[in-house]
Design a protein around this motif. Structure first.
Motif: not given
Length: 242
Positions: A8-9, A12, A15, A41-42, A45, A48
């Motif tokens: 995911l990093a 993004p 997401a 979400p926080i 992230k 990620a």
């Protein structure tokens, strides 16, 4: 099946698709209060680098894997609070992580029996190595367990004639080199009012004592007098040297 796995990093843009991928979890399993600390979400992230998405040839997300960095004191038993405890410890921090904990591997409905779970497990190991770790641990939910009164300790060590675990999910991990370590006796704790449990399960919850809930690995304990019920789920710790 042709598929691509991304971190995911580095992607993004995936997401929303990761969050929206359908899964087959029983409703009550999504009500663990600790889950909200991670599945937002926080936090997603923040971690990620530890979240993976598998896309099919069309670009649709068909499997996801979530993990977190974790500090495990050397020589000490893995914690009895399993899944919940791993999230709490990772978020609280305080010590440099020395392991990665796999929290979930989910495959979209209709995509099962295609080897995606095994693929995502292998990718979690590769990703942990990429991040500099030598161990992947997992508090597994052996959802092949259908006798809610059998202890997890007994079930976790039941084997087939070939020596592999009878549980399909444990078998995937053992085939991948994982070693069954111990039982996390209170890995997930899901409390609720009786009205909430009725909404989550469609059951009446009109009798005190153990309630058999479809999809549960142990009984849900109903306290009729005080209007609450609690589900305490044991999981099985598995270690992977990567």
């Amino acid at each position: 099946m042709d598929s691509t796995v991304s971190v995911l990093a580095s992607r993004p843009d995936l997401a929303d698709a990761i969050a929206a991928m359908p899964n087959s979890w029983p409703t009550f399993m999504t009500k663990d209060p600790i889950a909200t600390l991670f599945y937002n979400p926080i936090t997603i992230k923040l971690f990620a680098d530890y979240v993976l998405a598998c896309q099919d040839r069309s670009g649709a997300v068909v499997a996801v894997a979530y993990s977190i960095p974790l500090y495990l004191p050397e020589g000490e038993p893995l914690p009895t609070d399993g899944w919940d405890g791993a999230i709490r410890r990772s978020l609280i921090g305080g010590s440099t992580p020395n392991s990665v904990c796999a929290l979930e591997i989910s495959v979209a409905p209709g995509q099962q029996s295609r080897g995606l779970s095994s693929k995502m497990l292998a990718e979690l190991g590769r990703n942990a190595r990429r991040l500099g770790y030598g161990e992947l641990v997992a508090p597994l939910r052996p959802n092949g367990k259908n006798d809610i009164y059998e202890t997890m300790e007994t079930y976790a060590h039941r084997t087939r004639p070939d020596g592999l675990p009878v549980d399909p999910w444990l078998r995937v991990h053992v085939r991948a080199g994982g070693v069954i370590d111990s039982v996390a006796v209170r890995s997930m704790v899901i409390p609720g009012t009786l009205d909430e449990w009725r909404e989550w399960t469609g059951l009446s919850f009109d009798r005190a004592g153990p309630v058999e809930v479809p999809g549960a690995l142990t009984p849900v304990l109903c306290d009729l007098k005080h209007g609450t019920a609690v589900y305490t789920e044991p999981n099985v710790w598995v270690r992977h040297n990567i």
